[in-house]
Motif scaffolding. Structure first.
Motif, short mmCIF file in Angstrom:
data_model
loop_
_atom_site.label_atom_id
_atom_site.label_comp_id
_atom_site.label_asym_id
_atom_site.label_seq_id
_atom_site.Cartn_x
_atom_site.Cartn_y
_atom_site.Cartn_z
N VAL A 90 12.94 -13.34 -7.35
CA VAL A 90 13.50 -13.63 -6.02
C VAL A 90 15.01 -13.80 -6.10
N THR A 91 15.70 -13.34 -5.07
CA THR A 91 17.11 -13.65 -4.90
C THR A 91 17.33 -14.05 -3.45
N ALA A 138 1.96 -13.54 -2.30
CA ALA A 138 2.79 -13.61 -3.51
C ALA A 138 2.10 -13.02 -4.72
N ALA A 139 0.80 -13.28 -4.86
CA ALA A 139 0.06 -12.75 -6.02
C ALA A 139 0.06 -11.22 -6.02
N GLU A 140 -0.11 -10.63 -4.84
CA GLU A 140 -0.11 -9.17 -4.74
C GLU A 140 1.27 -8.59 -5.03
N LEU A 141 2.31 -9.29 -4.59
CA LEU A 141 3.68 -8.83 -4.86
C LEU A 141 3.94 -8.83 -6.37
N LYS A 142 3.54 -9.88 -7.04
CA LYS A 142 3.74 -9.95 -8.49
C LYS A 142 2.93 -8.86 -9.19
N SER A 176 9.89 -7.20 -6.13
CA SER A 176 10.79 -8.34 -6.02
C SER A 176 11.11 -8.59 -4.54
N VAL A 177 11.73 -9.74 -4.27
CA VAL A 177 12.00 -10.13 -2.88
C VAL A 177 13.45 -10.56 -2.72
N VAL A 178 14.12 -9.98 -1.73
CA VAL A 178 15.43 -10.44 -1.29
C VAL A 178 15.21 -11.22 0.00
N LEU A 179 15.29 -12.54 -0.09
CA LEU A 179 15.03 -13.37 1.09
C LEU A 179 16.22 -13.36 2.04
N ALA A 212 0.83 -1.21 0.00
CA ALA A 212 0.00 0.00 0.00
C ALA A 212 0.86 1.26 0.00
N PHE A 213 1.95 1.21 0.74
CA PHE A 213 2.89 2.34 0.83
C PHE A 213 3.50 2.63 -0.54
N LYS A 214 3.90 1.60 -1.27
CA LYS A 214 4.48 1.78 -2.60
C LYS A 214 3.51 2.50 -3.52
N ASN A 215 2.25 2.07 -3.48
CA ASN A 215 1.27 2.68 -4.36
C ASN A 215 0.91 4.10 -3.93
N GLU A 216 0.82 4.31 -2.62
CA GLU A 216 0.49 5.65 -2.13
C GLU A 216 1.58 6.66 -2.47
N MET A 217 2.83 6.22 -2.35
CA MET A 217 3.96 7.11 -2.62
C MET A 217 4.36 7.14 -4.10
N ASN A 218 3.75 6.24 -4.89
CA ASN A 218 4.03 6.16 -6.32
C ASN A 218 5.52 5.96 -6.58
N ILE A 219 6.08 4.93 -5.92
CA ILE A 219 7.50 4.61 -6.07
C ILE A 219 7.63 3.47 -7.07
N GLU A 220 8.48 3.65 -8.04
CA GLU A 220 8.60 2.66 -9.13
C GLU A 220 9.25 1.36 -8.69
N HIS A 221 10.39 1.47 -8.00
CA HIS A 221 11.16 0.29 -7.65
C HIS A 221 11.18 0.06 -6.14
N VAL A 222 10.35 -0.85 -5.68
CA VAL A 222 10.36 -1.26 -4.26
C VAL A 222 10.75 -2.72 -4.20
N ILE A 223 11.74 -3.02 -3.36
CA ILE A 223 12.21 -4.39 -3.17
C ILE A 223 11.94 -4.79 -1.73
N LEU A 224 11.26 -5.90 -1.55
CA LEU A 224 10.99 -6.42 -0.21
C LEU A 224 12.19 -7.21 0.28
N VAL A 225 12.66 -6.90 1.47
CA VAL A 225 13.82 -7.58 2.05
C VAL A 225 13.36 -8.39 3.26
N GLY A 226 13.78 -9.65 3.32
CA GLY A 226 13.33 -10.53 4.40
C GLY A 226 12.18 -11.38 3.90
N GLY A 227 10.99 -10.80 3.94
CA GLY A 227 9.82 -11.42 3.32
C GLY A 227 9.47 -12.80 3.82
#
Length: 432
Positions: free
Chosen positions: A326-327, A283-287, A292-295, A261-276
């Motif tokens: 994913v990485t 997963a469907a919402e992330l796609k 992307s996800v850095v595990l 929700a934060f990504k969309n509200e702030m209109n940020i193009e590249h957000v990478i989830l870390v940990g996850g």
């Protein structure tokens, strides 16, 4: 005065002990190398059983099937018959080069004072002569993303190659992203004060998110133009114009949904989830939101008693099947980074093929970091950052690196550990 001289002498001795024995970075490539006969693992899922690779001026100029190509061998020929060649592995979310000895505070430079400090650059603190850094290369880890820790916004990360004189030489992509520690939705009681040590909802969670949003909105307004200079806001400009990634550390489902929700509200193009850790639940919402996800490292225990025992192991497969990029990463670690290929090997026992697991730490990592045009795969035109292994590099038994190149430079595989091994191996031989 005598005491001062004594301490200065000790300081010089300590510095010398770190530098002496450090391998001199390899010089720029001047001769052409041809690697023949190896099984080439391209990094994008493709495997060539009998490959020919030509490295020239730091780049891969040929990568083809030796049985079908008419391209001849040139320069120095490396016979790799029966061996394997891989693109250099890329580690993400590390403090490599920022910490030398965890228990010695003066050797740690991974955390600065402050809460919202995006202008703190990890790159300028990077120690290219770190003995920890050099110990990565014999396992095929040739590039890494280094990041700061601490605070709500920790600072700026950078991508480096691991054979350099200094941080300027090491930089592959300077200031590639900003790291944010998302507020925790849960908290635990302080048992040492007699509180219940169990988990409970964090009452300050909404407030903490509002503080972060306020900072981001102010930074966005600053990016539109102002006559005053504000260093923290200045450092955030790339996040809003799309030239930088925003890496957000979050693990539970509520946090991750709030990050989306934060990504969309702030209109940020590249957000990478870390940990996850619970990213498989959304997963469907992330796609759908191109996140992307850095595990974190997969060789770990489940976080809760009622979670599947193998959840950390199979998480890369669950996300990949859902179409999420994913990485495999860490939790701001440094020593454990050497085990990156074996983390990838771990997931092959839980549904992923060797080629897909390799892709996690090569092409996928390069795409997530924004360096896919120069690194991540063995393709013509990309940097010749690669290595030759005696066997399967994702297996401890096969990962025996005999030759490695970074941007075409034939690098040394000597480390503090290999020097000690040779030293004490001789001692044992003498006794015999």
């Amino acid at each position: 005065m005598r005491a001062l001289t004594k301490y200065i002498t000790i300081a010089f001795v300590l510095i010398a002990s770190v530098v002496i024995g450090q391998q001199t970075p390899a010089p720029a490539q001047t001769e052409v190398y041809t690697i023949v006969g190896a099984t080439a693992h391209i990094g994008n899922g493709t495997v060539i059983d009998n490959a020919i690779l030509i490295i020239e001026n730091g780049k891969i100029t040929v990568c083809a099937d030796a049985a079908t190509t008419k391209i001849g061998q040139r320069g120095t020929v490396i016979n790799a018959q029966g061996k394997h060649v891989y693109p250099g592995f890329i580690a993400t979310n590390t403090t490599l080069g920022l910490v030398e000895v965890g228990a010695v505070r003066p050797s740690n430079d991974d955390d600065e004072i402050g809460n919202m400090i995006p202008h703190v650059r990890s790159l300028i603190a990077y120690n290219a002569e770190s003995k920890v850094v050099e110990s990565m290369r014999p396992n095929g880890v040739l590039m890494a993303q280094i990041r700061p820790l601490g605070g709500r916004i920790s600072g700026t990360s950078s991508v480096v190659q691991l054979d350099a004189w200094n941080w300027e030489d090491a930089a592959v992509k300077a200031d590639d992203g900003i790291y944010v520690n998302w507020p925790s939705s849960m908290t635990r009681g302080r048992w040492w004060l007699g509180e219940d040590p169990g988990f409970k909802a964090n009452k300050n969670y909404p407030k903490d998110i509002d503080e972060l949003k306020t900072f981001m909105n102010n930074a966005k307004a600053y990016a539109k133009g102002t006559s005053d200079v504000n260093l923290p806001f200045e450092a955030m400009k790339g996040v809003f114009d799309g030239s930088q990634r925003l890496f957000i550390s979050a693990n539970d489902e509520r946090q991750i949904r709030d990050v989306i929700a934060f990504k969309n509200e702030m209109n940020i193009e590249h957000v990478i989830l870390v940990g996850g850790y619970q990213s498989y639940k959304v997963a469907a919402e992330l796609k759908a939101n191109n996140i992307s996800v850095v595990l974190q490292r997969v060789q770990d225990l489940p976080a809760m008693d009622d979670h599947d025992y193998d959840l950390p192991y199979k998480l890369p497969k669950l996300l990949t099947d859902a179409g999420v990029l994913v990485t495999l990463g860490y939790d701001g670690e440094y020593w454990q980074v050497r085990n990156l290929p074996f983390y990838a090997g771990q997931v092959t026992q839980f549904g992923m093929s060797d080629a897909d697991a390799l892709q996690l730490i090569t092409e996928n990592a390069a795409k997530i970091l924004g360096v896919e045009t120069t690194a991540g795969t063995l393709e013509v035109g990309k940097d010749a950052t690669l290595f030759i292994s005696e066997g399967n590099a994702l297996d401890m038994r096969g990962n025996q690196v005999s030759r490695a190149f970074i941007q075409g430079r034939d690098i040394s595989l000597e480390t503090h550990q290999t020097r000690l091994w040779k030293r004490y191996a001789k001692k044992v031989e003498i006794k015999k």
